[in-house]
Write an enzyme that holds these catalytic residues in place. Sequence first.
Site, mmCIF file in Angstrom:
data_model
loop_
_atom_site.group_PDB
_atom_site.id
_atom_site.type_symbol
_atom_site.label_atom_id
_atom_site.label_comp_id
_atom_site.label_asym_id
_atom_site.label_seq_id
_atom_site.Cartn_x
_atom_site.Cartn_y
_atom_site.Cartn_z
ATOM 1 N N SER A 46 0.802 -1.220 0.000
ATOM 2 C CA SER A 46 0.000 0.000 0.000
ATOM 3 C C SER A 46 0.833 1.267 0.000
ATOM 4 O O SER A 46 1.917 1.318 0.609
ATOM 5 C CB SER A 46 -0.912 0.019 1.236
ATOM 6 N N HIS A 76 -7.311 0.117 6.251
ATOM 7 C CA HIS A 76 -6.917 -1.278 6.430
ATOM 8 C C HIS A 76 -6.934 -1.696 7.907
ATOM 9 O O HIS A 76 -7.367 -2.801 8.241
ATOM 10 C CB HIS A 76 -5.538 -1.515 5.821
#
Length: 457
Positions: A300, A375
């Site tokens: 990410s 997340h």
Amino acid sequence: MAAPLIGGILDQIIEAGRRLLSQQSSAAAASAELDALCARVLARRGEATALASASELAARLGHLTPAEETRFFQILATRFGADREKILAAAEAYRKEASPAHLRRLGEAVEAPRQELLRRLNMAPGGTRAIVNLRERLLGRLAEDPALRAVDADFQHLLGSWFNRGFLYLERIDWNSPASLLEKIKRYESVHEIANWSDLRRRLAPDRRCFAFFHPALKDEPLIFIEVALGRELAASIQPIIDPNASALDPATATHAIFFSINNSLNGLRGISFGNFLIKQVVVELQRELPQLKTFATLSPIPSFRSWLGSVLAGKPALDLDPAEQEALVELLQKSSVDATDLAPLRDALTGLCARYLGGSLGGPRPADPVARFHLGNGARLERINWLGDVSPKGMQQSFGMLVNYYYDLDNLELNHEAFAEEGKVALSKELARLAAAKPRPKARPNDKTPAIVTGR
């Protein structure tokens, strides 16, 4: 056959409604004005005339001039806002007698009429798309006109109901998907640009997966999509994953699924969360197809790290930094572009600050980074920071080339989610827990140009 049949029936009803409206000259004359047209949509009780009026409004909204658009949003905010006096009267009645009837009256009073207007507009063919497009334009006006925030709250409330997870369906996208859909994936990709069709084809190769959520009212629009790389290790760099010339892996030998790009496609649905459901359902689909997969993680970006660091370094002193360390970081931030040579002397300092930033020990009770909040809110664990994981200009500009892995430990997702949601507690690997608790201290690495990794577990 069901959808065309329903569409034909709606067309017949709308046409009948138009004929009825054409016989009512006073209403027809007033329809040229937006406020009169909106009022007419709300006033109609008959199904045919209500649908015809809503259809006319939907068509009109698709061709508004800037001035008309401003006028329309002002109409929603004022004429079709909640009536304060009705709310107070209903609240007083409920205070005196907490009966179901008074509670219902209070609920009706606090709901702005524009919500019913939008509901009726949503019934018209193309109405859902018109509302999503309207909200996108509305979002662009909130900064200059804060009074419209109440209007946006109603848009978000209704869209959150209409785009409930129960209405969405998941589809896999591959090279055989319709060209129009592939073009949208190419256009909507905002995390790692898809340069051309060759690039897109590699993203949809046998060792890649792409899944998207769709809604029945917007069947040709992927609301959100996720790209997955299948591999045999926890990915540390994005460049090999998005390299169009990289060799493909046999999916049957893969042990890791790496989610490397998640994109919300429609700006008008900003703030309507689909991603948490998307990841969990994709995990289920991948496990069903490839049961040998054991590790599910992300690679990410850290999109706000550099801008955040620049803002906090303006403090004197900032982040408990050594003065020389702070000066070196300020000088780094002043450069228009940086490379591995510029970053090497500050590798430990930047990695440590990034761990503290993502881990929530800086800037508030929860991480300031939006990707981290997403997340971690899903129950993932902050696993590993990857030095020079993205050496593209965008990666360098956002986070000095650092990327992060969030690990989806399926046995602990709910526990991690609850701890984060209730207490703001971030699930961290042991190494990142140590880094997040420590104060960064730079160590010169004058010849270090190779990517290094802050080890996970």
